[in-house]
Motif scaffolding. Structure first.
Motif, PDB file in Angstrom:
ATOM      1  N   ILE A  84       0.844  -1.206   0.000  1.00 38.14           N
ATOM      2  CA  ILE A  84       0.000   0.000   0.000  1.00 38.14           C
ATOM      3  C   ILE A  84       0.876   1.252   0.000  1.00 38.14           C
ATOM      4  CG2 ILE A  84      -1.479   1.370   1.558  1.00 38.14           C
ATOM      5  CD1 ILE A  84      -3.109  -0.637   0.050  1.00 38.14           C
ATOM      6  N   ALA A  85       0.520   2.202  -0.857  1.00 44.43           N
ATOM      7  CA  ALA A  85       1.307   3.429  -1.029  1.00 44.43           C
ATOM      8  C   ALA A  85       2.753   3.042  -1.357  1.00 44.43           C
ATOM      9  CB  ALA A  85       1.210   4.336   0.200  1.00 44.43           C
ATOM     10  N   CYS A  86       2.877   2.309  -2.443  1.00 42.58           N
ATOM     11  CA  CYS A  86       4.144   1.620  -2.784  1.00 42.58           C
ATOM     12  C   CYS A  86       5.274   2.563  -3.148  1.00 42.58           C
ATOM     13  CB  CYS A  86       3.899   0.639  -3.918  1.00 42.58           C
ATOM     14  SG  CYS A  86       3.358   1.424  -5.464  1.00 42.58           S
ATOM     15  N   GLY A  87       4.945   3.803  -3.554  1.00 47.33           N
ATOM     16  CA  GLY A  87       5.999   4.733  -3.955  1.00 47.33           C
ATOM     17  C   GLY A  87       6.757   4.202  -5.159  1.00 47.33           C
ATOM     18  N   ARG A 123      10.085  -0.074  -3.535  1.00 46.11           N
ATOM     19  CA  ARG A 123      11.261  -0.787  -2.982  1.00 46.11           C
ATOM     20  C   ARG A 123      10.854  -2.142  -2.400  1.00 46.11           C
ATOM     21  NH1 ARG A 123      12.600   1.809   2.857  1.00 46.11           N
ATOM     22  NH2 ARG A 123      10.556   2.680   3.323  1.00 46.11           N
ATOM     23  N   ASP A 157      -0.813   2.974  -5.406  1.00 52.04           N
ATOM     24  CA  ASP A 157      -0.350   4.328  -5.102  1.00 52.04           C
ATOM     25  C   ASP A 157      -1.122   5.302  -6.004  1.00 52.04           C
ATOM     26  OD1 ASP A 157       2.529   5.316  -3.588  1.00 52.04           O
ATOM     27  OD2 ASP A 157       1.494   6.796  -4.840  1.00 52.04           O
ATOM     28  N   ARG A 158      -1.239   6.540  -5.546  1.00 46.32           N
ATOM     29  CA  ARG A 158      -1.901   7.514  -6.430  1.00 46.32           C
ATOM     30  C   ARG A 158      -0.957   7.951  -7.545  1.00 46.32           C
ATOM     31  NH1 ARG A 158      -2.300  12.789  -2.442  1.00 46.32           N
ATOM     32  NH2 ARG A 158      -0.072  13.054  -2.157  1.00 46.32           N
ATOM     33  N   ASP A 159       0.343   7.762  -7.309  1.00 43.09           N
ATOM     34  CA  ASP A 159       1.338   8.112  -8.328  1.00 43.09           C
ATOM     35  C   ASP A 159       2.184   6.876  -8.610  1.00 43.09           C
ATOM     36  OD1 ASP A 159       3.382   9.013  -9.896  1.00 43.09           O
ATOM     37  OD2 ASP A 159       4.269  10.326  -8.364  1.00 43.09           O
ATOM     38  N   ARG A 201       6.673   6.039 -10.704  1.00 45.63           N
ATOM     39  CA  ARG A 201       7.984   5.492 -10.330  1.00 45.63           C
ATOM     40  C   ARG A 201       8.026   3.966 -10.430  1.00 45.63           C
ATOM     41  NH1 ARG A 201       8.143   8.296  -4.773  1.00 45.63           N
ATOM     42  NH2 ARG A 201       5.914   8.206  -5.198  1.00 45.63           N
ATOM     43  N   THR A 206      -4.562   4.759  -7.746  1.00 47.41           N
ATOM     44  CA  THR A 206      -5.809   5.242  -7.155  1.00 47.41           C
ATOM     45  C   THR A 206      -5.504   6.154  -5.978  1.00 47.41           C
ATOM     46  OG1 THR A 206      -7.952   4.527  -6.274  1.00 47.41           O
ATOM     47  CG2 THR A 206      -6.052   3.306  -5.508  1.00 47.41           C
ATOM     48  N   ASP A 207      -6.405   7.078  -5.739  1.00 50.93           N
ATOM     49  CA  ASP A 207      -6.301   7.925  -4.551  1.00 50.93           C
ATOM     50  C   ASP A 207      -7.048   7.229  -3.424  1.00 50.93           C
ATOM     51  OD1 ASP A 207      -6.476   9.791  -2.524  1.00 50.93           O
ATOM     52  OD2 ASP A 207      -6.594  11.478  -3.928  1.00 50.93           O
ATOM     53  N   LEU A 208      -6.299   6.740  -2.451  1.00 46.52           N
ATOM     54  CA  LEU A 208      -6.895   5.969  -1.351  1.00 46.52           C
ATOM     55  C   LEU A 208      -7.701   6.839  -0.396  1.00 46.52           C
ATOM     56  CD1 LEU A 208      -3.700   3.859  -0.694  1.00 46.52           C
ATOM     57  CD2 LEU A 208      -5.908   2.910  -1.388  1.00 46.52           C
ATOM     58  N   GLU A 209      -7.587   8.142  -0.561  1.00 42.96           N
ATOM     59  CA  GLU A 209      -8.225   9.046   0.397  1.00 42.96           C
ATOM     60  C   GLU A 209      -9.437   9.746  -0.184  1.00 42.96           C
ATOM     61  OE1 GLU A 209      -4.932  11.425   1.869  1.00 42.96           O
ATOM     62  OE2 GLU A 209      -3.699   9.615   1.971  1.00 42.96           O
ATOM     63  N   THR A 243       4.531   1.070   4.498  1.00 40.00           N
ATOM     64  CA  THR A 243       5.629   1.813   5.125  1.00 40.00           C
ATOM     65  C   THR A 243       5.504   3.291   4.779  1.00 40.00           C
ATOM     66  OG1 THR A 243       7.103   1.383   3.243  1.00 40.00           O
ATOM     67  CG2 THR A 243       7.284  -0.101   5.128  1.00 40.00           C
ATOM     68  N   TYR A 252       3.340   5.582   5.440  1.00 36.24           N
ATOM     69  CA  TYR A 252       2.044   6.078   4.951  1.00 36.24           C
ATOM     70  C   TYR A 252       0.985   5.770   5.999  1.00 36.24           C
ATOM     71  CZ  TYR A 252      -2.183   6.709   2.204  1.00 36.24           C
ATOM     72  OH  TYR A 252      -3.418   7.135   1.761  1.00 36.24           O
TER      73      TYR A 252
HETATM   74  C1  LIG Z   1       6.649   8.525   1.861  1.00 37.50           C
HETATM   75  S1  LIG Z   1       6.069   7.691   0.424  1.00 37.50           S
HETATM   76  C2  LIG Z   1       6.306   5.974   0.926  1.00 37.50           C
HETATM   77  C3  LIG Z   1       6.489   5.065  -0.247  1.00 37.50           C
HETATM   78  C4  LIG Z   1       6.798   3.606   0.102  1.00 37.50           C
HETATM   79  N1  LIG Z   1       5.779   3.002   0.921  1.00 37.50           N
HETATM   80  C5  LIG Z   1       8.144   3.500   0.765  1.00 37.50           C
HETATM   81  O1  LIG Z   1       8.206   3.388   2.003  1.00 37.50           O
HETATM   82  O2  LIG Z   1       9.144   3.558   0.064  1.00 37.50           O
HETATM   83  C6  LIG Z   1       4.309   7.874   0.558  1.00 37.50           C
HETATM   84  C7  LIG Z   1       3.558   7.353  -0.635  1.00 37.50           C
HETATM   85  O3  LIG Z   1       2.156   7.502  -0.392  1.00 37.50           O
HETATM   86  C8  LIG Z   1       1.538   7.832  -1.604  1.00 37.50           C
HETATM   87  N2  LIG Z   1       0.264   8.491  -1.303  1.00 37.50           N
HETATM   88  C9  LIG Z   1       0.102   9.641  -0.608  1.00 37.50           C
HETATM   89  N3  LIG Z   1      -1.192   9.966  -0.579  1.00 37.50           N
HETATM   90  C10 LIG Z   1      -1.864   8.985  -1.249  1.00 37.50           C
HETATM   91  C11 LIG Z   1      -3.219   8.776  -1.550  1.00 37.50           C
HETATM   92  N4  LIG Z   1      -4.149   9.652  -1.185  1.00 37.50           N
HETATM   93  N5  LIG Z   1      -3.574   7.682  -2.250  1.00 37.50           N
HETATM   94  C12 LIG Z   1      -2.621   6.801  -2.662  1.00 37.50           C
HETATM   95  N6  LIG Z   1      -1.310   6.962  -2.401  1.00 37.50           N
HETATM   96  C13 LIG Z   1      -0.931   8.042  -1.702  1.00 37.50           C
HETATM   97  C14 LIG Z   1       2.528   8.774  -2.283  1.00 37.50           C
HETATM   98  O4  LIG Z   1       2.285   8.872  -3.663  1.00 37.50           O
HETATM   99  C15 LIG Z   1       3.856   8.118  -1.927  1.00 37.50           C
HETATM  100  O5  LIG Z   1       4.267   7.229  -2.944  1.00 37.50           O
END
Ligand SMILES: C[S@@+](CC[C@H](N)C(=O)[O-])C[C@H]1O[C@@H](n2cnc3c(N)ncnc32)[C@H](O)[C@@H]1O
Length: 177
Positions: free
Chosen positions: A25-28, A31, A47-49, A52, A67-70, A89, A91
């Protein structure tokens, strides 16, 4: 792709004998998704973005969900009991927490690590909405999973931060022993 930061030591520590399918979740930049794909596990990365993740978007074991989880109302949520390993991690979106616990399959695990109250003196996030309160992850799994490891405190690497982290396991019969 820019250089990836290494996987979290909390995640690697509790992933040795992890099974798929994996939900990241929120994979960024992925990694952790990449680590599990390298072990030939099915991974759903959200992830919403997802830009990467472009270099591995067509990996046969990867399901990539942008997707935007929020989002209010109809935000994407994982299917109940669908994942043997759920990773989060760095998030936090509190309304999502119950569905992540529910998404863990019987015998599966939740590995969660993110910033906690007190982090503001080190760096961002400093908004309380994104910081776990004492015992919050334990409370989230109470009655649903067994806590195998839990920590709340300051870390110095990869940078100084206040964090909370949990490794919890769901009973194979989906009840807490
Ligand atoms: C600090 S990064 C952590 C990435 C990864 N989990 C890591 O530890 O390497 C936070 C991630 O949350 C995602 N994120 C933030 N708000 C989000 C949302 N509303 N819906 C989906 N993803 C979201 C961002 O795009 C970002 O990739």
């Amino acid at each position: 792709m820019s250089a990836l930061i290494p996987p979290s030591t909390w995640v690697t520590r509790f992933s040795e004998d992890a099974a798929g399918p994996v939900l990241d979740i929120a994979c960024g930049a992925g990694r952790h998704s990449r680590m599990f794909l390298a072990k030939a596990m099915d991974v759903t990365a959200v992830d919403r973005d997802v830009s990467r993740m472009a270099d591995i978007a067509d990996h046969p074991l990867l399901t990539l969900i942008a997707t935007d989880l929020e989002t209010d109302g109809d935000a994407w949520r994982p299917a109940p009991l669908a994942f043997k390993t759920v990773i989060v991690t760095n998030y936090l979106w509190r309304p999502l927490l119950p569905s992540l616990v529910e998404a863990v399959a019987p015998g599966g695990r939740l590995i969660y690590e993110t910033f906690a109250q007190g982090n503001a003196r080190f760096s961002k996030p400093s908004n309380p909405a994104f910081l776990l309160s004492p015992g919050e992850l334990q409370n989230a799994v109470e009655g649903k999973m067994k806590v195998a490891a839990f920590e709340h405190g300051m870390i110095s690497t990869p940078q100084p931060a206040m964090i909370q982290r949990i490794f919890a396991v769901k009973n194979p019969s989906n009840t807490v022993s």
